[in-house]
Design a protein around this motif. Sequence first.
Motif, mmCIF file in Angstrom:
data_model
loop_
_atom_site.group_PDB
_atom_site.id
_atom_site.type_symbol
_atom_site.label_atom_id
_atom_site.label_comp_id
_atom_site.label_asym_id
_atom_site.label_seq_id
_atom_site.Cartn_x
_atom_site.Cartn_y
_atom_site.Cartn_z
ATOM 1 N N LEU A 165 99.527 16.557 -10.874
ATOM 2 C CA LEU A 165 99.053 15.235 -10.387
ATOM 3 C C LEU A 165 99.154 14.380 -11.620
ATOM 4 C CD1 LEU A 165 96.019 16.162 -8.060
ATOM 5 C CD2 LEU A 165 98.596 15.673 -7.289
ATOM 6 N N ALA A 166 98.800 14.583 -12.621
ATOM 7 C CA ALA A 166 98.997 13.513 -13.641
ATOM 8 C C ALA A 166 100.202 13.263 -14.089
ATOM 9 C CB ALA A 166 97.958 14.019 -14.847
ATOM 10 N N ASN A 167 101.159 14.460 -14.120
ATOM 11 C CA ASN A 167 102.616 14.317 -14.406
ATOM 12 C C ASN A 167 103.410 13.560 -13.364
ATOM 13 O OD1 ASN A 167 101.998 15.825 -16.599
ATOM 14 N ND2 ASN A 167 102.576 17.715 -15.543
ATOM 15 N N MET A 168 102.957 13.708 -12.178
ATOM 16 C CA MET A 168 103.502 12.975 -11.090
ATOM 17 C C MET A 168 103.027 11.365 -11.214
ATOM 18 S SD MET A 168 103.038 13.293 -6.992
ATOM 19 C CE MET A 168 103.724 14.959 -6.929
ATOM 20 N N GLU A 169 101.709 10.847 -11.476
ATOM 21 C CA GLU A 169 101.479 9.647 -11.772
ATOM 22 C C GLU A 169 102.315 8.998 -13.002
ATOM 23 O OE1 GLU A 169 97.356 7.273 -12.722
ATOM 24 O OE2 GLU A 169 97.362 9.594 -13.298
ATOM 25 N N LYS A 170 102.316 9.908 -14.065
ATOM 26 C CA LYS A 170 103.179 9.293 -15.026
ATOM 27 C C LYS A 170 104.472 8.930 -14.951
ATOM 28 C CE LYS A 170 104.334 10.363 -19.960
ATOM 29 N NZ LYS A 170 104.183 11.359 -20.979
ATOM 30 N N TRP A 171 105.152 10.015 -13.916
ATOM 31 C CA TRP A 171 106.644 9.645 -13.605
ATOM 32 C C TRP A 171 106.777 8.588 -12.669
ATOM 33 C CZ3 TRP A 171 109.248 9.504 -8.926
ATOM 34 C CH2 TRP A 171 110.636 9.771 -9.100
ATOM 35 N N LEU A 172 105.744 8.112 -11.844
ATOM 36 C CA LEU A 172 105.928 6.929 -10.938
ATOM 37 C C LEU A 172 105.600 5.776 -11.698
ATOM 38 C CD1 LEU A 172 103.660 8.286 -7.898
ATOM 39 C CD2 LEU A 172 106.055 8.164 -7.789
ATOM 40 N N LEU A 173 104.652 5.708 -12.649
ATOM 41 C CA LEU A 173 104.257 4.723 -13.462
ATOM 42 C C LEU A 173 105.536 4.315 -14.319
ATOM 43 C CD1 LEU A 173 100.628 5.182 -14.536
ATOM 44 C CD2 LEU A 173 101.511 3.840 -12.767
ATOM 45 N N ASN A 174 106.191 5.079 -14.735
ATOM 46 C CA ASN A 174 107.671 4.965 -15.614
ATOM 47 C C ASN A 174 108.473 4.316 -14.684
ATOM 48 O OD1 ASN A 174 106.483 5.929 -17.802
ATOM 49 N ND2 ASN A 174 107.043 7.807 -17.687
ATOM 50 N N SER A 209 107.899 1.995 -12.117
ATOM 51 C CA SER A 209 107.164 0.918 -11.256
ATOM 52 C C SER A 209 107.806 0.319 -10.451
ATOM 53 C CB SER A 209 106.131 0.272 -12.211
ATOM 54 O OG SER A 209 106.887 -0.236 -13.363
ATOM 55 N N GLU A 210 108.925 -0.498 -10.883
ATOM 56 C CA GLU A 210 109.805 -1.547 -10.247
ATOM 57 C C GLU A 210 110.535 -0.545 -8.990
ATOM 58 O OE1 GLU A 210 112.649 -2.985 -12.811
ATOM 59 O OE2 GLU A 210 111.256 -4.207 -13.952
ATOM 60 N N GLY A 211 110.918 0.361 -9.102
ATOM 61 C CA GLY A 211 111.491 1.292 -8.052
ATOM 62 C C GLY A 211 110.271 1.514 -6.874
ATOM 63 N N VAL A 212 109.033 1.890 -7.258
ATOM 64 C CA VAL A 212 108.023 2.069 -6.653
ATOM 65 C C VAL A 212 107.934 1.073 -5.528
ATOM 66 C CG1 VAL A 212 105.438 2.550 -6.216
ATOM 67 C CG2 VAL A 212 107.233 4.067 -7.700
ATOM 68 N N VAL A 213 107.730 -0.090 -6.353
ATOM 69 C CA VAL A 213 107.258 -1.386 -5.651
ATOM 70 C C VAL A 213 108.444 -1.744 -4.597
ATOM 71 C CG1 VAL A 213 107.174 -3.885 -5.914
ATOM 72 C CG2 VAL A 213 105.979 -2.320 -7.437
ATOM 73 N N ILE A 214 109.704 -1.560 -4.972
ATOM 74 C CA ILE A 214 110.995 -1.920 -4.102
ATOM 75 C C ILE A 214 110.613 -0.811 -2.788
ATOM 76 C CG2 ILE A 214 113.161 -1.707 -3.751
ATOM 77 C CD1 ILE A 214 113.464 -2.744 -6.554
ATOM 78 N N VAL A 215 110.489 0.135 -3.014
ATOM 79 C CA VAL A 215 110.278 1.181 -1.929
ATOM 80 C C VAL A 215 109.245 0.937 -0.913
ATOM 81 C CG1 VAL A 215 110.068 3.598 -1.456
ATOM 82 C CG2 VAL A 215 111.604 3.125 -3.361
ATOM 83 N N GLY A 216 108.196 0.572 -1.864
ATOM 84 C CA GLY A 216 106.846 0.148 -1.112
ATOM 85 C C GLY A 216 107.062 -0.823 -0.041
#
Length: 603
Positions: free
Chosen positions: A502-511, A513-520
């Motif tokens: 879970l921590a590794n997934m969080e780190k992967w998502l934070l790296n 961040s721009e793509g996560v915001v766009i997808v969201g």
Amino acid sequence: MDLKGSDKSLAAEEKAAPQGSVNKEAFTYKMLGKLAEFSFHFPRLIIIVGLVSCLLGMIYTANYLTFDADQANLIKRSAGLQAEQDRYTNDFPRSEDIVVIVEDGTAAQRRAFVDDLAQRLREEPDIFKDVFEKVDVTFLRNYALHYLEPQQLREIAQQLKDYGPGLKALASSGGLADLMQKAPQLSREMGNSGAPDLNKLKGVLPTAERFLDLFTQSMETRGRGKFVSPWTDIMLEQLGQEGDENEDAINSMFSQERILQYNTIANGRFYALLCRPVYRDNEGQDVSINRAVSRIREILEVLERSHTNVLVGLTGELVLNVDEADSSTNDSTQSAILSLVLIAIIFIWAFREIFKPLMAVLGLIVGIGWTMAFTTLAIGHLNLLTVTFATILMGLGIDFGIHFLYRYDEERAKTADILVAMQATMRGAGYENLTGAVSTALAFYVLAFTDFTGIAELGIIAGSGILLCYLSMMLILPSLIFLTEDKNKVYEAKGISRFAFLANMEKWLLNRSEGVVIVGLVATLAALWYGKNVSYDYNLLNLQAKGLQSVRTEMHLINASEHSLLCGISLAKDVPTACQLAEKFSQLPTVSDVETVAMMIPV
């Protein structure tokens, strides 16, 4: 233990607090620290008081909390609507019926079942009253024309004028032979201005043919055949209607027997019996409606064994309410127990320990017990929406225990002083949980200002329950930890290393961040676009469990006949107003049928 040291640590944190929030945070931190000290010195007292108060609250709830199954009470009535409701209940008190629907078989078999059931119900006047299965309308035999519209009366008068000579000839001593001999003369008499009108004469010939068939049958059987009036088929053809019910009604018009009109729906396909429960016993004490519903189900079960050709259903607003109450309370209880078990299993598996998660679950149970007592005292009942409050609180309230135990696990690994670890946990997770509890409770409390009573009561119960669950978790859980934990044993932190992915997934998502915001954002816009297709379901029957017999019977009645036992009621000051309202209601696209008492008054 160095309590002074812990106070110094608290003072140091207060000094380090940012300007503008020192007083608020210092007070909150100090109170949470004092709460930890109180739990440390009096753990048994807190646990005993908490458990006893929870037990007393549950006993109080079991005796006084009721379930309000009246769907009308889910909506807040305006002054005008309440006045209309009061006027209706004053004129028609206790007007709800228990309804038995009978279908299949022949009309005679349906009538036989209804008659047997009515007799059984009348034999138990202490449970049932106002049994209504049929009406004796023999007195209408001589007044039936009063219920026809003026246009229908004019048509009948014209037909009698047109076919009068032919009918007189048919009724004469010469009978059919006389009719045939006088056919040319009759055609002129039935015409206009003496001109023959063979079309009108043709209208009499089918009737004459039926009389001839009846005469032939009588001759062949030498008068021993059963007499069947030909007028039944003639009138059914004129009306363009078929069915056992219509045929029986017309046959009764030409007999000297009593005319009994049964309650029927969908052109005689369904027979209906209505009755009402006795609300007070001989001593004037209120009697539960459940008694009447349970008893009529027992009677129906017995009668169905001797009437195997018919299908029977039980419904009506009272039955729906009783079934709704039983189903909702049973289902909510089962879901609450299942939720509690699953929460405990997942918590134990995640925390890799049995006792501390179970302590948190116990704290949650105490909070829910307090909420039940509060609900009984403040509101006094549950409804179709608030009956699920326990399951809601379990999902939200256990979060306090999860955050608390994981923070305590971290703090306990830093120090051998159990009180210092608990104070740090209180000032950390306790303060954070308090913020979450207050904000969540306020979000629920906002619902109390809505006009939808069911939602408003849910907001009050859930908002108060969140605060009570937080309070119980901050009192019961620390006390249980103080009481059971070995203070001399070296503490080994549990942590969450098992879930490093879970921590590794969080780190992967934070790296990313721009793509996560766009997808969201894209997902949000797509959801909003699709959300416009969401409609509002006004049918409260869809909130019911589909497997309930009363719901199945009601839905079957609606689908088969477009007739519902649930209806809206409007009061009118006089007959003309009632007729006007009926006309307006019938033009509404959402109204399938309109019935008015004006239909029972001769024109």
